[in-house]
Write a protein that holds these residues in place. Structure first.
Motif: not given
Length: 101
Positions: A33-39, A65-72, A74-80
């Motif tokens: 998951t994205l959380r795994d990628v952060l680690k 705070h202040g970091v935007i994360t995108l997957i392909n 797309t803002d991850t806020g629009l994903l899960s």
């Protein structure tokens, strides 16, 4: 069948100064998951551990705070968000919106 998948992790907006290179092609465990990628980023890519809090939370469970994360792109806020499962070939981008002065 491999237990890892290839992804690209990209850093910009100042975040690239905390890691080994601006864009990196890496292998991560399948079904991450994205959380795994952060680690993974914390444990394998960050070179400036004294300023890691500019990119990740203390336990690397969220971006700072202040970091935007995108997957392909797309803002991850629009994903899960942090539960988004990463697929082979994905590009994960971290963009810092905070600038020093």
């Amino acid at each position: 069948m491999s237990n890892t998948i290839p992804v690209t992790i990209d850093f910009s907006g100042g975040a690239e100064f905390l890691v080994k290179a601006k864009a990196q092609k890496v292998q991560i465990p399948a079904k991450s998951t994205l959380r795994d990628v952060l680690k993974f980023v914390r444990d394998n890519l960050v070179t400036d551990v004294h300023r890691i809090n500019m990119l990740l939370s203390d336990d690397a469970s969220e971006v700072a705070h202040g970091v935007i994360t995108l997957i392909n792109d797309t803002d991850t806020g629009l994903l899960s968000e942090y539960d988004t499962v990463i697929e082979a070939g994905d590009t994960i981008t971290f963009v810092s919106t905070l600038h020093g002065g």
